[in-house]
Design an enzyme around this catalytic site. Structure first.
Site, PDB file in Angstrom:
ATOM      1  N   GLN A  34      -8.312 -11.544 -12.242  1.00 56.16           N
ATOM      2  CA  GLN A  34      -7.087 -10.929 -12.763  1.00 56.16           C
ATOM      3  C   GLN A  34      -7.328  -9.516 -13.298  1.00 56.16           C
ATOM      4  O   GLN A  34      -6.383  -8.796 -13.567  1.00 56.16           O
ATOM      5  CB  GLN A  34      -6.493 -11.793 -13.881  1.00 56.16           C
ATOM      6  CG  GLN A  34      -5.952 -13.127 -13.410  1.00 56.16           C
ATOM      7  CD  GLN A  34      -4.755 -13.015 -12.493  1.00 56.16           C
ATOM      8  OE1 GLN A  34      -4.157 -11.939 -12.336  1.00 56.16           O
ATOM      9  NE2 GLN A  34      -4.388 -14.117 -11.858  1.00 56.16           N
ATOM     10  N   CYS A  66       6.306 -29.562 -16.055  1.00 56.95           N
ATOM     11  CA  CYS A  66       7.160 -29.953 -14.944  1.00 56.95           C
ATOM     12  C   CYS A  66       6.980 -29.085 -13.712  1.00 56.95           C
ATOM     13  O   CYS A  66       7.342 -29.478 -12.617  1.00 56.95           O
ATOM     14  CB  CYS A  66       8.610 -29.910 -15.368  1.00 56.95           C
ATOM     15  SG  CYS A  66       9.012 -31.288 -16.415  1.00 56.95           S
ATOM     16  N   SER A  96     -10.622 -11.232  -6.177  1.00 55.30           N
ATOM     17  CA  SER A  96      -9.798 -11.789  -5.111  1.00 55.30           C
ATOM     18  C   SER A  96      -8.867 -10.718  -4.578  1.00 55.30           C
ATOM     19  O   SER A  96      -8.227 -10.008  -5.352  1.00 55.30           O
ATOM     20  CB  SER A  96      -8.986 -12.962  -5.679  1.00 55.30           C
ATOM     21  OG  SER A  96      -8.006 -13.343  -4.744  1.00 55.30           O
TER      22      SER A  96
END
Lengths: 387, 277
Positions: free
Chosen positions: A179, A325, A199
């Site tokens: 990041q 969720c 990445s």
């Protein structure tokens, strides 16, 4: 396709048009294998070397210290597993409770192979417990892996200082900088880490390409065994188009980061400030610590993250949440839990992560549209009569 | 991104019957903020006190929790209490054209809140809260054995994963998974004595041997090590580590974090593994 307001750049980023353009010849005419002897292949090898130099330049290391991989997760696996394979006497791992799953689950899986794993905690602001870290650096530790910038909160760890502590004990130091690369300056001549993961798709290259920096003299065993590629350190025919793309993305970051970061952090700060002002019972997580310039993590009390995301989705606004969720697991974010964020704030956390492609108009839109969404959900909630 | 049906999206974006009924006949609450979802139902009966005349909900939760609550209120409006008592989570899920497997617990929450509200009207129990009946199996989410058994029966569940999807039990720390396996292993009618009957030492030794041979040894041999079973006295299991494992500085960790854990999972929760050199 519907226009989107993309504020989820810690998940992935838009491939820069310059990157795509640089890659195209290697997806079409210039398909030679860099290992081949004829110039149709050999010329391609020169491009791979150029990309290696571009990545190295961004990190201020030497090109031979860069190994191309398929993604950040592979880089992390190569660093940790490769180090353990090469380490005869030492088998323990020190890491942190807030790492990306690429590190956390890799370390945890190594427990069944007999590695002792210590996960260092963080405080309420997301700052690393330096005392615990210090105490964990025992003589059986083979590798310490501490992330540079957190993907959920953006909190930056003092990697230079940590690396010095770790190196002093003769322990190999790895950092997951997936990041951080492209968002904050990284100077490996000054920061004494032994290994660093990055990445491509987090810095405007496409998905499917990553790299691991391995400082000269660091002992790691090959993790992906195969051919002689990457100086015998990572087998498999080079992913030439994507390597070229990553090189270009690093070059762009190197030239443009400074100006972009100012623009991005100004937008981020305004978004955060206005949302906290307009929505009562709202806090930002990790905001007291030094952070990546593009990330804000905001908890909206009394409402649940997935519901917020789906209502924003109706307006084309993309962000993510630490709520249980959204993930398919039933547990909320391990990062926010490690920070001891109260449960009333855990399920309603939203992460916005910006890039230089975002505009002030997009920020205006979120500031206008999100407060009514929060109010609407609080009106449905049995807890939320707070405003 | 979840694959929600059009009906789920509709009930999430345009929820029906949101709010609280003033002067209600029954109120039911289930869930909590800590668990990540909660539902409060309140209803009023018609003048004859026969049918549900009006019902409203408040939900804290994800899109499917809100949609399930909304659907539930639509289903039971106009129903007699006896008919409403027979509404299951399956009815809610079917009304919505189905829910993603991992979201089935949202429909279960609806049924439980309804049950609590009707109990509250009929004067069963003292609070409006959904009562925890029987032993709590999953401590992370406060799920009881009765809830798990009821949900298994209503939905014909056969795996732990399904139980977790429908009740959340076992979805966090995972400590209760062996208990859920036990519950799944016997039919609801069977007495519980069978499940908790202590093992004979012979059964224990047999199970330990099987687990070591089939699970533990292959993993250790993969790392150049090996293990030998020496003795079993009650819950104390003595082993010898061989090959690369003997003398490995991490052998104590292998013993407790791997061997003991596997045996506890597969055989008995109180097993203690000791090593002799």
């Amino acid at each position: 396709m519907k226009e989107v307001v993309y504020l989820d750049n810690n998940a992935t980023t838009r491939p820069a048009p310059e990157v795509v353009e640089a890659m195209m010849p290697y997806l079409t005419e210039r398909y030679g294998n860099p290992s081949s002897i004829y110039s149709f292949g050999g010329d391609v090898k020169k491009e791979v070397d150029k990309a290696r130099a571009q990545v190295a330049a961004l990190l201020n290391c030497s090109p031979e210290e860069i190994i191309f991989t398929s993604c950040g997760t592979e880089s992390d696996n190569m660093a940790v597993r490769g180090r353990l394979l090469a380490s005869k006497e030492r088998s323990a791992i020190v890491t942190t409770k807030v790492e990306h799953p690429a590190i956390l689950n890799t370390c945890r899986s190594l427990k069944t192979h007999g590695s002792r794993v210590e996960e260092v905690g963080v405080n309420y602001d997301g700052a690393l417990d330096m005392e615990q870290l210090k105490g964990s650096l025992l003589s059986d530790v083979a590798i310490a892996s501490v992330m540079w910038g957190n993907n959920e909160t953006g909190v930056i760890f003092p990697i230079a200082k940590i690396a010095e502590m770790v190196k002093e004990k003769g322990i190999v130091m790895h950092t997951d900088a997936v990041q951080a690369v492209g968002k904050v300056p990284i100077d490996l001549a000054k920061v004494p880490v032994d290994m660093l993961s990055l990445s491509g798709h987090k810095l405007h290259a496409p998905k499917g390409i990553g790299a691991l920096f391995v400082r000269k003299g660091t002992k790691i065993a090959p993790y992906m065994t195969g051919g002689h590629q990457e100086s015998n350190r990572r087998g498999g025919t080079e992913n030439v188009p994507y390597i070229v793309g990553l090189g270009k993305a690093c070059e762009l970051a190197m030239n443009e980061m400074e100006g972009q970061v100012k623009k991005i952090s100004t937008m981020r700060d305004r978004l955060e400030r206005e949302l906290l002002r307009l929505c009562p019972n709202t806090t930002s997580n990790g905001a007291n610590s030094e952070r990546l310039p593009n990330t804000t993590n905001i908890s909206f009390q009394y409402v649940e993250g997935e519901a917020i995301l789906l209502l924003m989705n109706e307006l084309g606004i993309c962000a993510s949440s630490g709520s249980a969720c959204t993930s398919g697991s039933l547990d909320p974010s391990h990062v926010l839990k490690a920070m001891d964020i109260p449960f009333t704030l855990l399920h309603g956390s939203i992460r916005f992560s910006l890039s230089h492609y975002n505009t002030e108009e997009e920020i205006d839109l979120v500031i206008k549209e999100l407060p009514p969404i929060i109010k609407r959900l609080r009106d449905i909630s049995p807890f939320g009569r707070a405003d | 991104m979840w694959d929600y049906t059009g009906k789920v999206k509709d009930h999430f974006l345009n929820p029906r019957n949101v709010g609280i009924i003033e002067d209600p006949d029954g109120v039911g609450e289930v869930g909590s903020m800590a668990c990540g979802d909660a539902l409060k139902l309140s209803f009023k009966l018609d003048e004859k006190k026969e049918r549900i005349a009006d019902i409203k909900f408040q939900t804290f939760g994800c899109a499917s929790a809100i949609a399930s609550s909304s659907a539930l209120t639509e289903i039971v409006t106009g129903m007699t209490l006896d008919a409403a008592k027979k509404v299951t989570n399956k009815d809610i899920a079917e009304y919505l054209g189905g829910l993603p497997a991992q979201k089935m617990h949202c429909s279960v929450m609806g049924r439980e809140a309804l049950e609590a509200a009707i109990d509250n009207y009929e004067g069963v129990g003292e609070s409006t809260k959904h009562e925890l009946e029987g032993e709590v199996v999953c401590e992370c989410f406060g799920v009881t054995e009765k809830e798990i058994r009821d949900t298994i029966r209503d939905n014909h569940l056969t795996t732990v994963e399904e139980v977790t999807n429908y009740t959340k039990a076992g979805g966090s720390c995972g400590k209760c998974i062996p208990k859920i396996e036990t519950i799944l292993g016997i039919s609801p009618e069977e007495s519980q004595v069978a499940a908790t009957k202590p093992m004979t030492n012979l059964q224990r030794i047999q199970k330990i041997t099987e687990t070591i041979d089939n699970k533990i040894r292959p993993a250790m041999q993969g790392d150049g090590g090996d293990i030998e079973l020496i003795d079993v006295v009650g819950e104390e299991v003595t082993v010898r580590l061989k090959g690369a494992c003997s003398g490995c500085p991490a052998s104590q960790v292998t013993l407790t974090d791997f061997v003991q854990k596997e045996l506890r999972r597969a055989v008995e929760p109180d097993i203690v593994v000791k090593e002799i050199k």
